[in-house]
Write an enzyme that holds these catalytic residues in place. Structure first.
Site, PDB file in Angstrom:
ATOM      1  CG  ASP A 139      45.047  18.397  19.785  1.00  0.00           C
ATOM      2  OD1 ASP A 139      43.782  18.316  19.065  1.00  0.00           O
ATOM      3  OD2 ASP A 139      45.986  17.746  19.317  1.00  0.00           O
ATOM      4  CE1 TYR A 283      45.125  12.786  15.759  1.00  0.00           C
ATOM      5  CE2 TYR A 283      47.194  13.746  15.115  1.00  0.00           C
ATOM      6  CZ  TYR A 283      45.731  13.799  15.724  1.00  0.00           C
ATOM      7  OH  TYR A 283      45.254  15.098  15.844  1.00  0.00           O
ATOM      8  CG  HIS A 334      40.982  22.157  19.088  1.00  0.00           C
ATOM      9  ND1 HIS A 334      40.471  21.060  19.743  1.00  0.00           N
ATOM     10  CD2 HIS A 334      42.074  22.012  18.671  1.00  0.00           C
ATOM     11  CE1 HIS A 334      41.606  20.172  19.826  1.00  0.00           C
ATOM     12  NE2 HIS A 334      42.487  20.693  19.255  1.00  0.00           N
TER      13      HIS A 334
END
Length: 371
Positions: A139, A283, A334
């Site tokens: 990630d 983010y 993931h």
């Protein structure tokens, strides 16, 4: 969600999980004004026959993960015999809480994008005294890892990632568009079956799963008020990602693959520290950093490709990294460190063995000793 919240409220044993967490070594180091937390498992044995073998693995998580994501593979990295490999391949494993996550401090100023975080990780490894180490990332950890590699070429001797988040062709907007057009117009003429299989989930992701990226890249503070105020709200925001990204035929099966205790311990780490706000801000920081294209990673790089939302073909990635190992895992999504810890740890250890010209098996080690 009712099952998860009910289990968390009535049956989850936090004291038991605390005892388990405390079975690992934990520490904090002050770096650039931030207390950086790490979990460490020390290698069971030390290789005396290979001076160039890495002393440690730096394992970097992303969102919505934490240092705890690596608790399963940490035993295998420290003791490779548990996965049938030569015990002398053992390394320390360092699992930090990225700033703003877990038990690390949250930055109080802007500018903490992935490259700055990479610099903090480099300083941490220097403080811990490691002269040779590998970096692994999943990630956002897969984005921080190249920063570590480029900033510390004298000590970081290799990089292992389960995610690659780069444009198709380095430094060429035209050829990037051409490659993307091939994917959308006539993929079977230009890509292998496994490349198509691993790239196509991006269509579903872009159409149905991208909302959280937009929210957290533009207005992370807004949604975070509710997530900080409500355990059920926090669970809904995070568990939805596990349901979507764990490799499973049905979203409800993700719980059995990850395990309720592991999932809720992850939630507890966010809830107790109140850092859903600071974690989602990564983010925003990355979206507003406007960074130049990253430097080419010259150290050996291994791609361990899981069944993720998007896996680019090797030739795209080779314009960014010195790829020396490229493995498609048959299973695992993931959250591979939790889903397929044995397979992931094995690939990391075999990559480390390749750096010293071995294959990692006990037979290879015995042959080397005999010679």
């Amino acid at each position: 969600m009712k099952d998860i919240v009910s289990y968390w409220k009535d049956d989850y044993d936090w004291n038991k999980q605390k005892d388990y967490l405390n079975s690992f070594e934990h520490g904090k180091i002050m770096i650039d004004g931030l207390n950086i937390h790490y979990m460490r498992v020390v290698a069971r044995t030390r290789s005396s026959s290979h001076n160039n073998y890495p002393q440690a693995l730096l394992a970097l998580h992303g969102w919505p993960g934490s240092f705890y994501e690596f608790h399963k593979i940490s035993r295998f990295i420290a003791d490779p015999s548990l996965v049938g490999l030569d015990p002398s391949l053992s390394m320390d494993i360092i699992c930090p809480s990225v700033p703003g996550f877990g038990f690390s401090d949250a930055p109080k100023t802007s500018g903490y994008h992935t490259r700055k975080l990479g610099g903090i990780m480099v300083k941490m490894m220097k403080e811990l005294g490691y002269k040779k180490y590998l970096v692994h990332g999943g990630d956002f950890g897969s984005v921080i890892a190249p920063a570590v590699a480029n900033l510390d070429r004298d000590h970081c001797i290799g990089m292992h990632v389960t995610g690659v988040y780069t444009p198709p062709i380095r430094g060429s907007s035209f050829w990037t568009v051409v490659e993307l057009a091939k994917l959308y117009v006539a993929p079977r003429f230009f890509f292998s079956e496994i490349e198509i299989e691993r790239m196509m989930p991006i269509l579903k992701y872009a159409a149905h799963d991208l909302g959280y990226v937009i929210q957290q890249s533009q207005q992370p503070q807004t949604v975070s008020y509710g997530l900080t105020d409500s355990p059920a709200g926090l669970a809904g925001w995070i568990v939805e990602k596990y349901a979507s990204w764990v490799e499973t035929k049905q979203p409800q099966d993700a719980l059995s693959i990850i395990g309720r205790d592991d999932l809720i311990t992850t939630l507890m780490i966010y809830w107790m520290n109140g850092n859903i706000v600071s974690s989602t801000r990564l983010y925003y920081e990355e979206a507003h950093a406007y960074l130049d294209a990253p430097e080419f990673v010259v150290q050996p790089v291994a791609g361990c490709l899981i069944k993720d939302v998007f896996v680019p073909p090797r030739r795209w990635v080779e314009s960014y990294y010195n790829i020396t190992r490229w493995t498609y895992l048959a299973r695992g999504g993931h959250f591979s460190a939790l889903e397929v810890p044995t397979e992931l740890a094995t690939d990391i250890l075999q990559f480390a063995a390749q750096l010293i010209g071995e294959d990692g098996t006990a037979a290879s080690a015995n042959k080397a000793k005999a010679s």
